[in-house]
Design a protein around this motif. Structure first.
Motif, PDB file in Angstrom:
ATOM      1  N   PHE A 161      -8.653   2.750   2.113  1.00 43.81           N
ATOM      2  CA  PHE A 161      -7.534   3.195   1.418  1.00 43.81           C
ATOM      3  C   PHE A 161      -6.656   2.059   0.903  1.00 43.81           C
ATOM      4  O   PHE A 161      -6.742   0.886   1.249  1.00 43.81           O
ATOM      5  N   ARG A 162      -5.793   2.548   0.106  1.00 40.37           N
ATOM      6  CA  ARG A 162      -4.678   1.634  -0.644  1.00 40.37           C
ATOM      7  C   ARG A 162      -3.329   2.227  -0.349  1.00 40.37           C
ATOM      8  O   ARG A 162      -3.123   3.307  -0.175  1.00 40.37           O
ATOM      9  N   VAL A 163      -2.462   1.217  -0.412  1.00 40.39           N
ATOM     10  CA  VAL A 163      -1.081   1.604  -0.149  1.00 40.39           C
ATOM     11  C   VAL A 163      -0.159   0.980  -1.370  1.00 40.39           C
ATOM     12  O   VAL A 163      -0.445  -0.196  -1.810  1.00 40.39           O
ATOM     13  N   ALA A 164       0.779   1.955  -1.982  1.00 39.54           N
ATOM     14  CA  ALA A 164       1.262   1.311  -2.997  1.00 39.54           C
ATOM     15  C   ALA A 164       2.797   1.481  -2.899  1.00 39.54           C
ATOM     16  O   ALA A 164       3.451   2.385  -1.961  1.00 39.54           O
ATOM     17  N   HIS A 165       3.577   0.648  -3.025  1.00 38.48           N
ATOM     18  CA  HIS A 165       5.099   0.386  -3.196  1.00 38.48           C
ATOM     19  C   HIS A 165       5.857  -0.281  -4.197  1.00 38.48           C
ATOM     20  O   HIS A 165       5.203  -1.053  -4.831  1.00 38.48           O
ATOM     21  N   LYS A 168       2.979  -1.823  -6.561  1.00 34.86           N
ATOM     22  CA  LYS A 168       2.350  -2.939  -6.100  1.00 34.86           C
ATOM     23  C   LYS A 168       1.318  -2.323  -5.252  1.00 34.86           C
ATOM     24  O   LYS A 168       1.729  -1.557  -4.256  1.00 34.86           O
ATOM     25  N   TRP A 169       0.036  -2.558  -5.487  1.00 34.27           N
ATOM     26  CA  TRP A 169      -1.150  -1.842  -4.436  1.00 34.27           C
ATOM     27  C   TRP A 169      -1.627  -2.995  -3.656  1.00 34.27           C
ATOM     28  O   TRP A 169      -1.907  -4.151  -4.032  1.00 34.27           O
ATOM     29  N   TYR A 170      -1.886  -2.617  -2.262  1.00 32.03           N
ATOM     30  CA  TYR A 170      -2.544  -3.069  -1.415  1.00 32.03           C
ATOM     31  C   TYR A 170      -3.823  -2.378  -0.739  1.00 32.03           C
ATOM     32  O   TYR A 170      -3.517  -1.447  -0.591  1.00 32.03           O
ATOM     33  N   ALA A 171      -4.804  -3.292  -0.521  1.00 33.10           N
ATOM     34  CA  ALA A 171      -5.891  -2.748   0.057  1.00 33.10           C
ATOM     35  C   ALA A 171      -5.914  -2.916   1.443  1.00 33.10           C
ATOM     36  O   ALA A 171      -5.410  -3.546   2.049  1.00 33.10           O
ATOM     37  N   HIS A 172      -6.845  -1.923   2.107  1.00 30.58           N
ATOM     38  CA  HIS A 172      -6.725  -1.889   3.541  1.00 30.58           C
ATOM     39  C   HIS A 172      -8.204  -1.711   3.881  1.00 30.58           C
ATOM     40  O   HIS A 172      -8.825  -0.591   3.285  1.00 30.58           O
ATOM     41  N   MET A 173      -8.955  -2.364   4.804  1.00 31.60           N
ATOM     42  CA  MET A 173     -10.215  -1.973   5.405  1.00 31.60           C
ATOM     43  C   MET A 173     -10.423  -1.641   6.611  1.00 31.60           C
ATOM     44  O   MET A 173      -9.723  -2.679   7.392  1.00 31.60           O
ATOM     45  N   CYS A 174     -10.684  -0.948   7.201  1.00 29.56           N
ATOM     46  CA  CYS A 174     -10.779  -0.730   8.515  1.00 29.56           C
ATOM     47  C   CYS A 174     -11.954  -1.360   9.210  1.00 29.56           C
ATOM     48  O   CYS A 174     -13.175  -1.782   8.577  1.00 29.56           O
ATOM     49  N   LEU A 175     -11.799  -1.973  10.669  1.00 33.35           N
ATOM     50  CA  LEU A 175     -12.718  -2.585  11.146  1.00 33.35           C
ATOM     51  C   LEU A 175     -13.068  -3.929  10.728  1.00 33.35           C
ATOM     52  O   LEU A 175     -14.263  -4.345  11.127  1.00 33.35           O
ATOM     53  N   LYS A 176     -12.168  -4.470  10.018  1.00 33.75           N
ATOM     54  CA  LYS A 176     -12.394  -5.971   9.625  1.00 33.75           C
ATOM     55  C   LYS A 176     -11.172  -6.522   9.649  1.00 33.75           C
ATOM     56  O   LYS A 176     -10.334  -6.415   9.003  1.00 33.75           O
ATOM     57  N   ASN A 177     -11.010  -7.328  10.959  1.00 37.94           N
ATOM     58  CA  ASN A 177      -9.482  -8.020  10.893  1.00 37.94           C
ATOM     59  C   ASN A 177      -9.643  -9.556  10.602  1.00 37.94           C
ATOM     60  O   ASN A 177      -8.420  -9.739  10.766  1.00 37.94           O
ATOM     61  N   ASP A 178     -10.771 -10.016  10.238  1.00 34.05           N
ATOM     62  CA  ASP A 178     -10.349 -11.499   9.708  1.00 34.05           C
ATOM     63  C   ASP A 178     -10.008 -11.669   8.370  1.00 34.05           C
ATOM     64  O   ASP A 178     -10.035 -12.924   7.821  1.00 34.05           O
ATOM     65  N   HIS A 179      -9.785 -10.781   7.656  1.00 28.68           N
ATOM     66  CA  HIS A 179      -9.873 -10.965   6.353  1.00 28.68           C
ATOM     67  C   HIS A 179      -8.980  -9.755   5.522  1.00 28.68           C
ATOM     68  O   HIS A 179      -9.489  -8.541   5.688  1.00 28.68           O
ATOM     69  N   VAL A 180      -7.632 -10.173   5.132  1.00 31.23           N
ATOM     70  CA  VAL A 180      -6.945  -9.087   4.616  1.00 31.23           C
ATOM     71  C   VAL A 180      -6.512  -9.646   2.957  1.00 31.23           C
ATOM     72  O   VAL A 180      -5.904 -10.557   2.677  1.00 31.23           O
TER      73      VAL A 180
END
Length: 474
Positions: free
Chosen positions: A289-293, A306-318
């Motif tokens: 999912f993506r988050v915008a603010h 500004k959009w930010y990406a989120h990836m579940c179950l992957k903690n080593d890269h954002v």
């Protein structure tokens, strides 16, 4: 065009209001509004719904009777073309606070429903929004009655629950939630470490504003920063000096973004977006999912989303940021306005008549008498920070309200509150001073101060005390 899910956390200063929308590739959209903020912010939420093209709400959820959650729903019900149902908890101590809202529902033909667990608010196109908690209030606190809801869209999950205390959050046994709204505006009474560890979120959202309680609390932000699975947390506003924000201070665990930029006239709305392709990327291999603010685009460049990406179950890269794809997931008219000027005719006039217009000019102009009227557009549609039309200093609250310096006194209405002895010795409504030996009935004003109410006036079921009622001429 894919089937899309959009969650907007409106910036209503101190309070909460969220719009959850299912935007299918074919067929009618589904919209559910959860809470409406304070009364003046509800008028603003109503304006935003109009700008978003939302003329019908399939349901409204009033999580509990606190004024910063339920009051703003009244103008929404009164003015929107169609509101099908309104869900509210039945077992609350301050049910009299619902009087205006229930009257609005009766007049508008909106069905008032006592909320029950497992009620489905949206059940269509692979999207299920349902009620998972309805509690009971206590004599002193209706927060435990808060309605909690979960959203599931393919593999994307989301949780929100008003001001629900941490004991009740932990007792839900939710399991993994991709994103969630922190309870009680980031107060330490919600969002425990055990709860956050149990749901392993990748994003958290906090709706807060200028208030005596100084939300969000640093202890809650520390929990979010220390949660390995959490990639970002977002606040609609953050007035207090808090650490853990990307643009504040230093440290290895900076994950926070405060979305609002008050002096630049930007509302801190937060938008969550996913669709029936993204929502299936739950293995860490792609964006879930993506988050915008709102984000400053640079000197002279104005503001943009500004959009930010989120990836579940992957903690080593954002990823630091993720721009919308070529085919934007949400078009301009599907995103809320975030410029304050667009929300007020007063501000528009100021902008047109002042070549060197800035928001600082507006704040200076707020000293003009016309800005002090409760019906002023700046108070109803912007009005943030919460008490910028009132003097927050202890000196002026207890004194005469006169301005400093040698300037002559003006005939104007200002907010001056009585001291503790006066507030608790005479009824705020009729002036009766025969309190007696029993504990007094209390009512709160907009500044969260307690006021004595006599037994006779108690039965008139008064709402919260309007601070304008307490203003005096100087």
């Amino acid at each position: 065009m894919p089937t899309r899910v959009r969650i907007i956390h409106f910036d209503v200063s101190q309070g909460e209001s969220s719009l959850i929308s299912l935007l299918p590739a074919m067929g009618d959209a589904k919209h559910v509004l959860i809470d409406g903020g304070k009364l003046s912010r509800g008028r603003y939420v109503r304006l935003m719904l109009d700008k978003l093209g939302v003329t019908k709400l399939d349901a409204i959820v009033c999580t509990h009777p606190d004024g910063d959650h339920h009051e703003g729903l009244t103008p929404v019900v009164e003015e929107l073309a169609e509101v099908t149902k309104l869900y509210a908890p039945r077992d609350v101590s301050d049910f009299h606070k619902y009087t205006k809202l229930k009257k609005a529902c009766e007049d508008a033909g909106t069905t008032w429903v006592d909320a029950r667990v497992n009620t489905k608010l949206i059940d269509s196109a692979g999207c299920l929004l349902k009620i998972v908690h309805v509690g009971r209030g206590t004599v002193s606190d209706d927060n435990p009655a808060s309605i909690g809801c979960t959203l599931k869209f393919h593999d994307f999950t989301y949780f929100t629950a008003g001001d629900l205390p941490l004991e009740d959050e932990e007792g839900l046994g939710l399991g993994h939630m991709c994103a969630f709204k922190c309870g009680h505006h980031g107060a330490e009474t919600s969002t425990s470490r055990d709860f956050v560890d149990a749901i392993t979120p990748t994003a958290a959202f906090i709706s807060a504003g200028h208030h005596n309680h100084d939300h969000p609390r640093q202890s809650v932000l520390d929990i979010l920063c220390a949660t390995d699975s959490l990639q970002r947390f977002y606040t609609t506003n953050c007035e207090p000096n808090r650490t853990g924000f990307v643009n504040r201070g230093t440290g290895a665990q900076r994950k926070g973004f405060a979305a609002s930029a008050r002096l630049q006239g930007v509302m801190g709305h937060l938008v969550v977006y996913t669709d029936d392709t993204l929502a299936k990327h739950h293995d860490g291999a792609g964006i879930t999912f993506r988050v915008a603010h709102p984000q400053d685009a640079g000197l002279g460049g104005g503001f943009q989303w500004k959009w930010y990406a989120h990836m579940c179950l992957k903690n080593d890269h954002v990823p630091e940021s993720a721009l919308p794809p070529v085919n934007a997931p949400l078009t301009a008219n599907e995103l809320p306005e975030f410029r304050l000027e667009a929300l007020s005719t007063t501000i528009q006039t100021q902008q047109l008549t002042t070549p060197t217009y800035s928001f600082a000019d507006l704040l200076a102009a707020s000293q003009v008498d016309t800005f002090k009227r409760p019906s002023s557009p700046i108070r109803e549609y912007m009005g943030d920070p919460d008490n910028f039309l009132k003097d927050s200093s202890a000196k002026k609250r207890k004194g005469s309200g006169a301005s400093s310096g040698s300037q002559p006194k003006k005939k104007a209405r200002v907010y001056v509150h009585q001291d503790d002895v006066q507030r608790m010795s005479r009824c705020v409504w009729c002036g009766d001073d025969s309190m007696g030996s029993k504990a007094p009935y209390l009512s709160k004003c907009e500044c969260n101060l307690d006021w004595y109410v006599c037994r006779d006036c108690k039965h008139e079921r008064k709402e919260t005390v309007d601070c304008d009622l307490l203003s005096v001429a100087v």
